[in-house]
Design a protein around this motif. Structure first.
Motif, PDB file in Angstrom:
ATOM      1  N   UNK A 196       0.828  -1.205   0.000  1.00 39.81           N
ATOM      2  CA  UNK A 196       0.000   0.000   0.000  1.00 39.81           C
ATOM      3  C   UNK A 196       0.857   1.248   0.000  1.00 39.81           C
ATOM      4  N   UNK A 197       0.213   2.379   0.228  1.00 47.04           N
ATOM      5  CA  UNK A 197       0.911   3.656   0.267  1.00 47.04           C
ATOM      6  C   UNK A 197       0.632   4.338   1.594  1.00 47.04           C
TER       7      UNK A 197
ATOM      8  N   UNK B 242       8.678   1.977  -8.577  1.00 48.57           N
ATOM      9  CA  UNK B 242       8.737   3.393  -8.946  1.00 48.57           C
ATOM     10  C   UNK B 242       7.345   3.941  -9.262  1.00 48.57           C
ATOM     11  N   UNK B 243       6.531   3.130  -9.936  1.00 55.94           N
ATOM     12  CA  UNK B 243       5.164   3.560 -10.225  1.00 55.94           C
ATOM     13  C   UNK B 243       4.340   3.662  -8.951  1.00 55.94           C
ATOM     14  N   UNK B 244       4.563   2.738  -8.035  1.00 51.90           N
ATOM     15  CA  UNK B 244       3.819   2.796  -6.773  1.00 51.90           C
ATOM     16  C   UNK B 244       4.206   4.038  -5.971  1.00 51.90           C
TER      17      UNK B 244
ATOM     18  N   UNK C  23       5.157   6.860  -7.259  1.00 47.69           N
ATOM     19  CA  UNK C  23       4.508   7.993  -7.916  1.00 47.69           C
ATOM     20  C   UNK C  23       3.013   8.028  -7.614  1.00 47.69           C
ATOM     21  N   UNK C  24       2.372   6.857  -7.568  1.00 48.77           N
ATOM     22  CA  UNK C  24       0.965   6.811  -7.164  1.00 48.77           C
ATOM     23  C   UNK C  24       0.796   7.372  -5.753  1.00 48.77           C
ATOM     24  N   UNK C  25       1.704   7.007  -4.855  1.00 50.36           N
ATOM     25  CA  UNK C  25       1.635   7.515  -3.479  1.00 50.36           C
ATOM     26  C   UNK C  25       1.792   9.025  -3.441  1.00 50.36           C
ATOM     27  N   UNK C  26       2.662   9.561  -4.299  1.00 55.97           N
ATOM     28  CA  UNK C  26       2.827  11.008  -4.364  1.00 55.97           C
ATOM     29  C   UNK C  26       1.542  11.687  -4.818  1.00 55.97           C
TER      30      UNK C  26
ATOM     31  N   UNK D 267       5.200   6.424 -15.545  1.00 55.52           N
ATOM     32  CA  UNK D 267       5.730   7.315 -14.511  1.00 55.52           C
ATOM     33  C   UNK D 267       5.573   8.767 -14.929  1.00 55.52           C
ATOM     34  N   UNK D 268       5.762   9.064 -16.201  1.00 53.43           N
ATOM     35  CA  UNK D 268       5.600  10.427 -16.692  1.00 53.43           C
ATOM     36  C   UNK D 268       4.168  10.917 -16.480  1.00 53.43           C
TER      37      UNK D 268
END
Length: 614
Positions: free
Chosen positions: A505-506, A535-537, A539-542, A579-580
Motif C-alpha cells: 500500500x501507500x 517506482x510507479x507505486x 509515484x501513485x503515493x505522491x 511514470x511520466x
C-alpha cells in the motif's frame, strides 16, 4: 584416474544473431547505416510514434487519481522502445553553437568593441572576503602567469605534444587589428627574445541583436581561444567556481516591488592584463605582424570566474564582499558574469542603486547605458520578460522569436534539435511540465541520437507526421502564454509531507509546521496495482498525498525516498510513459493549488511514512 570428455564450447552470437568470427578479439561492429537509410528508419519511427500519440489521446496512459487505479502497463510500442529511448539525450554531444562569419555581408558586420577604461582591480580585491581573495589570486595566477604554477612545466610538455598539429592559426584581418588598437585593446607584440609557448587562435563569431533593437541586426564578437592555456589549466586541475544556476532560480524576484539592472560595457575588456603577461595573448595579423592583447579576452577558461568575482565584490554580494560593503539584507543581489540585478522593496532598491553607482564610479566600472534600468517594474533579464505590476513572466523577445520562426512543415534535424532545447528552457520559464508533451520529446531525442551517431546530418530534412506537428505546436503555444505569480506570504501556513509506498500500500505523514499536528494517511493497493513496479507505486503515493493537502496551505515541503521520482518531478518529465503520466498529474495538482513546493530526498530508514505504507 578417470578423464572427462572435453565439453565443446558453443560459439557466441551477437545481438543481431550473427556468429562471431573465430580467433581472439571481439566481433566487428555492424556496418553503420547510410544517411538515407537512417532517415527512412527515423521516418518509420516517427510514424510509429504517431500511433502511440493516438493511443495516448484515446486514454491508453490515463492516470485516474481519485478512484482505484487500474494497472498502468506499457503497450507494444512502448515496451519495445522504452529501454532504447532511455539512452537518448536532447543535447548533441560536442556541438558548437557559434556562428562564424562566412558570407561577405557577415564579414562586413561591425566588430563589437568600444574604448572603455580599466577597472581598479586592487581596490576591488581589497573588498573581497579572505577566502574569496585567496581563490581569486590563484585563478589570476593561472590566467596571467600559468608557467609559475607548480607542475606547469611537465603538464605543458604533454599539452604541446598533443596540440602540435593545431599551430596554424587563422590570421586576423587588418581592419579588426586597427579597431582593436584604436580602442587600446591590443598593441604590437613586445615579446622580444622570449616568445611564449602558449599560442592562441583569434577569431570572431556572429551575434544576432535584432531583438535588442540595435541598428545592426548582426555584429561580430572577438574571441581569443587560448587553447594551450585552457588545456594546461585543465591538466592542472582547474574547475571554475561560478554560481550560474538554472533559469528557474532567477524567477522568484518577480514577487518583489521592482528591480535595478546594470550591465558592464564590454565587461571583459575592463580588466587590464599585466604587461609581463601580455606575451601569452599574442596573435598574428593578416600582414604577418605580431600583436598582443592588453585586456582580458573572451575564450580563456579562467576569464568568466575572474569577471564574476570582481563584479560580485564590487556590487556588494554577501558571498563575496566584506560585510562593510554588502548590500542591504532586504535587497537581493544577483550576479551573472557581467550582469547585476538588485530586487526588493522600492525604497531599499533605490538606496542600494545609488550606492552601487557611487561604488562603480570609484572602482572604475563602466556601465552599458542601453541595458540599464533603475527601479524598473518591467524589464528583460536573462531572456525573460519580468512584469512586476501584474506579477507575470513571459519569454524574452529573442527567445520567443527563435521558437516561433521554426517551420515544422520543412524542418532540418539541426533546427529541430535547437527547437527542442529552447522549448525545454522556455518550459522552465512558463511553468509548463514538459511531460505533457511526452511523445514530442521522444521524437526530439531520437533525432538528437541520430545526430550524435552520425547517422543524420544537421542539414538533413526531417519529415514530421501530423500528430507530431500538432504536439510541437501545442508545446509552442503553451510556453508562449504568460506565467502568473500569485501573492504568497513568506510566513505560514506551511506543511511538510513524507511519502512512501510498498508492495502492499501507500502511506503519507503530514506535519503542520505551525501547530506540529501530525496526520497519517494511507491505504492498501487494489489487486491490479500490486504487481506494478515500485517506482510507479511511489509515484501513485505522491499523487494520493498531494491530493489530500488541506486547503489554505501555501508552502509545502515533500520528502520521498525514491530518487527516480524526485528527479522526474524536478524535471517535470520521465522517460517512462506511466511514470511520466503520474508525475504530470501530481505537478498539475500542486500548481492548480497555487502551492510553493519543494521535493527533497529522505533515506528510507528515516522516512516516517514507511510504517503506514505497510
Amino acid at each position: 584416474t578417470r578423464h572427462c570428455r572435453p565439453v565443446k564450447k558453443k560459439k557466441k552470437k551477437t545481438k543481431a544473431g550473427r556468429r562471431c568470427r573465430p580467433g581472439p578479439g571481439p566481433c566487428p561492429p555492424p556496418p553503420r547505416p547510410s544517411s538515407a537509410t537512417a532517415a527512412k528508419r527515423l521516418g518509420a519511427d516517427l510514424a510509429v510514434f504517431d500511433e502511440a500519440v493516438a493511443a495516448e489521446a484515446a486514454g491508453a496512459f490515463e492516470v485516474l487519481a481519485e478512484r482505484p487505479h487500474p494497472a498502468v502497463s506499457l503497450d507494444a510500442v512502448e515496451a519495445a522502445m522504452l529501454d532504447y529511448a532511455n539512452r537518448y539525450s536532447l543535447t548533441r554531444r560536442g556541438q558548437r553553437r557559434a556562428r562564424l562569419p562566412r558570407t561577405d555581408r557577415e564579414k562586413a558586420a561591425p566588430l563589437h568593441v568600444s574604448p572603455v577604461k580599466t577597472l581598479d582591480e586592487a581596490a576591488i580585491r581589497a573588498r573581497m572576503q579572505p577566502q574569496v581573495r585567496e581563490r581569486y589570486d590563484g585563478v589570476r595566477q593561472l590566467c596571467f602567469d600559468p608557467l609559475s604554477v607548480p607542475g606547469a612545466e611537465a603538464a605543458l610538455t604533454s599539452v604541446l605534444s598533443e596540440l602540435a598539429h593545431r599551430k596554424d592559426a587563422p590570421r586576423v584581418p587588418l581592419s579588426h587589428v586597427e579597431k582593436l588598437r584604436s580602442c587600446a585593446i591590443s598593441e604590437p607584440s613586445s615579446t622580444g627574445g622570449s616568445p611564449s609557448p602558449l599560442y592562441n587562435v583569434l577569431f570572431t563569431v556572429l551575434e544576432d541583436k535584432a531583438a535588442a533593437g540595435c541598428t545592426d541586426p548582426i555584429r561580430q564578437r572577438l574571441i581569443m581561444w587560448t587553447l594551450v592555456a585552457n588545456a594546461l589549466a585543465q591538466r592542472l586541475g582547474y574547475e571554475a567556481q561560478v554560481d550560474l544556476r538554472h533559469i528557474s532560480a532567477y524567477l522568484d524576484p518577480i514577487r518583489s516591488s521592482c528591480a535595478t539592472l546594470r550591465d558592464l560595457q564590454c565587461g571583459f575588456y575592463q580588466l587590464d592584463i599585466p604587461f609581463e603577461a601580455r606575451r601569452h595573448f599574442t596573435f598574428t595579423a593578416a600582414d604577418g605582424s605580431l600583436h598582443q592583447l592588453c585586456r582580458l579576452p573572451m575564450g580563456h577558461t579562467c576569464a568568466p570566474e575572474l569577471m564574476h568575482t570582481l563584479l560580485a565584490t564590487a556590487a556588494g554580494h554577501p558571498d563575496f564582499a566584506l560585510p562593510a560593503y554588502c548590500v542591504s539584507p532586504s535587497v537581493k543581489c544577483e550576479i551573472f558574469i557581467d550582469n547585476v540585478r538588485l530586487s526588493g522593496p522600492m525604497t531599499a532598491v533605490r538606496e542600494q542603486t545609488a550606492r552601487l553607482d557611487r561604488d562603480a564610479a570609484a572602482l572604475g566600472l563602466t556601465w552599458k547605458a542601453a541595458d540599464s534600468a533603475t527601479c524598473s517594474r518591467a524589464y528583460e533579464f536573462l531572456g525573460v520578460r519580468f512584469d512586476h505590476c501584474s506579477r507575470e513572466l513571459r519569454l524574452g523577445q529573442k527567445l520567443a522569436r527563435r521558437i516561433a520562426e521554426v517551420d515544422l512543415s520543412e524542418v532540418t534535424a539541426g533546427a529541430l534539435e535547437s527547437l527542442g532545447g529552447r522549448l525545454l528552457h522556455a518550459s522552465a520559464i512558463s511553468g509548463v511540465s514538459p511531460g505533457k508533451f511526452y511523445f514530442a520529446i521522444k521524437t526530439l531525442k531520437r533525432v538528437t541520437n541520430a545526430l550524435n551517431k552520425g547517422a543524420l546530418k544537421a542539414d538533413a530534412s526531417v519529415s514530421l507526421t501530423g500528430c507530431m506537428v500538432s504536439s510541437l505546436e501545442a508545446w509552442r503555444h503553451a510556453v508562449a502564454a504568460p506565467r502568473r505569480y500569485y501573492e504568497r506570504p513568506d510566513l505560514p501556513p506551511s506543511m511538510t509531507a513524507f511519502v512512501d509506498a510498498s508492495l502492499d500500500g501507500w502511506g503519507g505523514v503530514l506535519v503542520d509546521n505551525q501547530t506540529f499536528a501530525v496526520s497519517i494517511i494511507g491505504a492498501s493497493w487494489p489487486a491490479a496495482l500490486r504487481k506494478s513496479h515500485i517506482n510507479l507505486l511511489e509515484a501513485h503515493a505522491l499523487v494520493h498525498t498531494v491530493r489530500r493537502i488541506p486547503h489554505g496551505v501555501r508552502s509545502l515541503s515533500i520528502f520521498v525516498d525514491k530518487t527516480s521520482v524526485q528527479g522526474a518531478a524536478r524535471k517535470g518529465m520521465s522517460p517512462s510513459a506511466p511514470l511520466n503520466a503520474l508525475i504530470v498529474d501530481a505537478l498539475s495538482v500542486l500548481r492548480d493549488a497555487r502551492l510553493t513546493f519543494s521535493l527533497k530526498y529522505v533515506k528510507s530508514a528515516c522516512n516516517p511514512a514507511d510504517v503506514p505504507s505497510r
